[in-house]
Scaffold this active site. Structure first.
Site, PDB file in Angstrom:
ATOM      1  N   ASP A  88      -8.606  -1.560   7.228  1.00  0.00           N
ATOM      2  CA  ASP A  88      -7.305  -1.997   6.706  1.00  0.00           C
ATOM      3  C   ASP A  88      -7.465  -3.303   5.935  1.00  0.00           C
ATOM      4  O   ASP A  88      -8.465  -4.021   6.086  1.00  0.00           O
ATOM      5  CB  ASP A  88      -6.363  -2.191   7.915  1.00  0.00           C
ATOM      6  CG  ASP A  88      -4.895  -2.046   7.556  1.00  0.00           C
ATOM      7  OD1 ASP A  88      -4.561  -2.035   6.360  1.00  0.00           O
ATOM      8  OD2 ASP A  88      -4.074  -1.951   8.498  1.00  0.00           O
TER       9      ASP A  88
ATOM     10  N   ASP B 296       2.634   3.168   4.249  1.00  0.00           N
ATOM     11  CA  ASP B 296       3.211   2.861   5.562  1.00  0.00           C
ATOM     12  C   ASP B 296       4.568   3.531   5.712  1.00  0.00           C
ATOM     13  O   ASP B 296       5.135   3.534   6.801  1.00  0.00           O
ATOM     14  CB  ASP B 296       3.367   1.344   5.733  1.00  0.00           C
ATOM     15  CG  ASP B 296       2.074   0.695   6.190  1.00  0.00           C
ATOM     16  OD1 ASP B 296       1.153   1.424   6.598  1.00  0.00           O
ATOM     17  OD2 ASP B 296       1.983  -0.544   6.139  1.00  0.00           O
TER      18      ASP B 296
HETATM   19  C1  DGJ Z   1      -1.002  -1.654   8.152  1.00  0.00           C
HETATM   20  C2  DGJ Z   1      -1.364  -0.206   8.190  1.00  0.00           C
HETATM   21  O1  DGJ Z   1      -0.953   0.429   7.025  1.00  0.00           O
HETATM   22  C3  DGJ Z   1      -0.744   0.427   9.431  1.00  0.00           C
HETATM   23  O2  DGJ Z   1      -0.993   1.800   9.453  1.00  0.00           O
HETATM   24  C4  DGJ Z   1      -1.310  -0.262  10.643  1.00  0.00           C
HETATM   25  O3  DGJ Z   1      -2.675   0.003  10.745  1.00  0.00           O
HETATM   26  C5  DGJ Z   1      -1.045  -1.746  10.568  1.00  0.00           C
HETATM   27  N1  DGJ Z   1      -1.513  -2.304   9.327  1.00  0.00           N
HETATM   28  C6  DGJ Z   1      -1.707  -2.459  11.722  1.00  0.00           C
HETATM   29  O4  DGJ Z   1      -1.601  -3.822  11.636  1.00  0.00           O
END
Ligand code: DGJ
Length: 716
Positions: free
Chosen positions: A464, A534
């Protein structure tokens, strides 16, 4: 005899007519030509449908000036113009020499062909700077890729101020239309379509990563193409850092697309003998609309970009705990979720954020990649063992480029973050960005990740990256080298993934950047899937996924089913959510502790259904039949590589006035084949020929709000 002559000639992917100095690059569906003009300029000559006779392509010529305001260079379609002489449009290369001289006029020097790769060397008329243009022909995929290698052949330092991968010239004329993807966090990859007028439109990222705001892809048509008809010229840039694609129509009715490193804050020094390689820019031409353009790119990705190539495994059904637990992870809770996930048929269990350091909120812990002993008293081994015993692979979330100021890593190495001394260090989500352009930081990140996989032997990293850059300073290097950060950061990101994959050939990586902030053909060389957004709200997802699919294959598109009400406070039925997510690499992100028996039953049925169709979805051909942007019904079809299996998904947003949903016309079927139709729940429908189905269509009885269905077509 006539036909076989065609076949013989078009089998050669690179042809050269030495007498007229013309090259013809041939793919299965397109041709691309360029040639050397009498003054030495490398000019673009043709980009369109396939040609078989190189003699048809007229030789490059040097034109006359129109006036002292319109020099001939401004009228000619150069393949890779340097900034110098009388060129004042967007150029592909701009440099400043140590002595202040900035003039650069690139002329043909030499060329060589190696299999499907043609390298043409251009040299400045003073012989001190060289640009090697590399053209690679992916004949089966119908794509040509381009990049440039810039070499300082002089005995003084130069600074490269603009290094583009390619200039793509469209056939002369106007009336063109640009399609591009824009968006923001949780609303990525929205399709935009607008006329191209004189002037310039810039798509770019200045953010350090690929970005949520624009995606490095374009498609251009003559204003009349649709999904299945009309000429479309398209391209995608393989770069996960600051990029730029400019689309320019000159006053001389010439449309040009120039793309590569973003020129914003760009300055790359080259000492004598040094070189700079630009990212690869892939381009193609499709005679049959935006749908074919997408299918060509998808084919390229699956055959030539995806790290496992044709050996890539079908994406497993994934469970991710983030939306269920957020930071509140521990061995008992994760094991309980894993048991429930396994019962649904999940194959890969991914533990998200919260397992390390003092990571109980997003205020602390990033950088400290040691297992939190309160949450996992015996390390991760116990959980991984349980997950494996349930028949699932294990995956782990990491965000290795980042650090919270409240972390042991930052306390030990405050100098490791990008910063300008004496200036603020701006936080976003309470975190700072490590300067991964530094080799010591790169090595540290590699070692942390390598140690985690070596210690725990798991299958999957979700990598991430949850903020954009700020204050991108690198005080430890000389002022003139500081801006290398923009480029070296990305190279090191790629290098870490490459080394990890080499050390752990089974390892898979997901690219995530707060959703879809790092999706491009550069990162796809190293990752198995990407986190699309997201925003997992199923109705919003239809548009996000439609945009994603313009450029990227379904196999890479991670798509989860999550709980409702979701973003926008909207609630859609579980079946609808599953069918939306089944159009990519299916994942489940729901809180399974809250599932009713009915939810569990339906979810198990849907996961089983997905496993039957996923080969077709992930590796097949996509036909976007009805767009969510223009219809109250959205429909997409996936046809297997051999054409024997197909699946049509349909979603109705909101029925009004008791109207029928539109008839859905599948495509890509074998007209003379006979298909058994089966509904998503296993109900067998009629048998019909491909011809009848494509002509007459399929009638889906979608009623009310957020109704959905899937129809499977099995060739008999
Ligand atoms: C952003 C990601 O897109 C989410 O799926 C998740 O992993 C969060 N970060 C966790 O902090």
């Amino acid at each position: 005899m006539f036909l076989s002559a065609v076949a013989v000639v078009s089998a050669q992917s690179i042809q050269y007519d030495a007498s007229r100095k013309v090259w013809l690059l041939n793919t299965r569906v397109s041709s691309y030509a360029m040639g050397i003009a009498p003054d030495g300029e490398l000019q673009h000559l043709y980009w369109g449908g396939p040609l078989w006779r190189i003699e048809d392509v007229p030789a490059a010529k040097t034109r006359d000036d129109i006036s002292s305001f319109d020099p001939h260079e401004m009228l000619e379609a150069e393949e890779f113009p340097g900034w110098g002489g009388k060129r004042f449009y967007e150029t592909a290369l701009k440099v400043t020499r140590a002595d202040g001289n900035r003039d650069l006029v690139l002329h043909y020097e030499s060329h060589k062909t190696d299999g499907d790769t043609l390298s043409i060397t251009l040299k400045d008329i003073n012989n001190d700077i060289e640009a090697v243009l590399e053209y690679r022909v992916f004949a089966d995929a119908g794509i040509v890729s381009r990049r440039a290698i810039i070499r300082n052949k002089s005995n003084q330092a130069i600074t490269v101020e603009s290094a583009q991968s390619a200039t793509w010239n469209l056939p002369p004329g106007d009336g063109y239309r640009l399609t591009y993807l824009s968006g923001r966090w949780a609303a990525e990859t929205q399709v935009n379509r607008e006329p191209i007028h004189e002037g310039m439109k810039v798509l770019e990222s200045r953010l350090g990563h690929t970005g949520h705001n624009f995606n490095p892809w374009f498609a251009i048509d003559k204003g009349e193409a649709n999904e299945e008809h009309g000429s479309v010229w398209f391209g995608a840039l393989a770069w996960s850092g600051n990029w730029r694609i400019s689309v320019e129509q000159t006053p001389y009715k010439q449309v040009r697309v120039t793309g590569g490193f973003n020129t914003f804050d760009f300055a790359y020094p080259l000492k004598p003998g040094e070189q700079l390689e630009t990212p690869v820019f892939y381009g193609g031409y499709a005679a049959n609309g935006f749908g074919e353009a997408s299918r060509l790119l998808h084919g390229l990705e699956l055959s030539s970009i995806e790290p496992h190539g044709s050996a890539a495994r079908v994406r497993p059904v994934l469970y991710n705990s983030w939306e269920a637990t957020e930071f509140d992870v521990n061995e008992a809770g994760q094991t309980a979720l894993a048991q429930k996930a396994a019962k649904l048929g999940v194959e890969l269990f991914v533990m998200d954020d919260g397992w390390f350091g003092k990571r109980n909120t997003d205020h602390a812990g990033l950088g400290d990649w040691v297992v939190n002993p309160q949450k996992f008293p015996t390390g991760l081994g116990g959980l991984i063992k349980s997950v494996n015993a349930l028949g699932m692979d294990f995956g782990l979330w990491v965000e290795p480029e980042m650090v919270n100021p409240d972390s042991d890593l930052y306390r030990a190495h405050p100098d490791w973050v990008m910063n300008f001394p004496g200036r603020p260090r701006s936080e976003l989500r309470n975190q700072l960005v490590l300067n991964m352009a530094r080799d010591d930081v790169k090595e540290h990140i590699f070692e942390v990740l390598d140690k985690l996989v070596t210690t725990y032997t798991f299958r999957y990293f979700k990598w991430d990256m949850n903020r954009i850059f700020s204050e991108p300073g690198w005080p430890e290097v000389s002022a003139d080298a500081q801006r290398e950060l923009w480029v070296k950061y990305v190279w090191n990101y790629y290098e870490i993934m490459d080394r990890l994959r080499k050390n752990h050939p089974e390892l898979e990586i997901e690219s995530c950047s707060g959703g879809g902030g790092r999706i491009d053909l550069g990162v796809l060389r190293y990752v198995d899937e990407v986190w699309t957004s997201d925003n997992t709200e199923a109705f919003d997802r239809l548009q996000i996924q439609e945009g994603f699919s313009q450029a990227y294959a379904a196999k890479f598109m991670s798509a989860w089913v999550t709980d409702v009400p979701n973003t926008n406070g909207r609630s859609t039925p579980l079946r609808y959510r599953f069918l939306v997510a089944m159009q990519g690499a299916l994942g489940v992100g729901s809180n399974l502790n809250k599932f009713t028996d009915g939810d569990t039953k339906l979810a198990t049925q849907m996961v089983a259904l997905y496993k039957r169709i996923r080969e077709t979805v992930q590796f097949g051909s996509l036909y976007r039949l009805l767009s969510p942007r223009t219809n109250d019904t959205t429909a997409n079809e996936y046809v297997s590589k051999d054409g024997k299996e197909a699946v049509v998904f349909a979603f109705r947003h909101s029925q009004q006035y008791n109207t029928e949903p539109p008839t859905i016309h599948p495509q890509g079927l074998e007209p003379r084949g006979v298909y058994q139709l089966e509904l998503w729940d296993g109900t067998l429908l009629e048998k019909s020929s491909g011809a009848y189905l494509m002509e007459n269509g399929i009638h889906v009885n979608l009623r009310g709000d957020f109704d959905s269905t899937a129809v499977l077509l099995h060739g008999q």
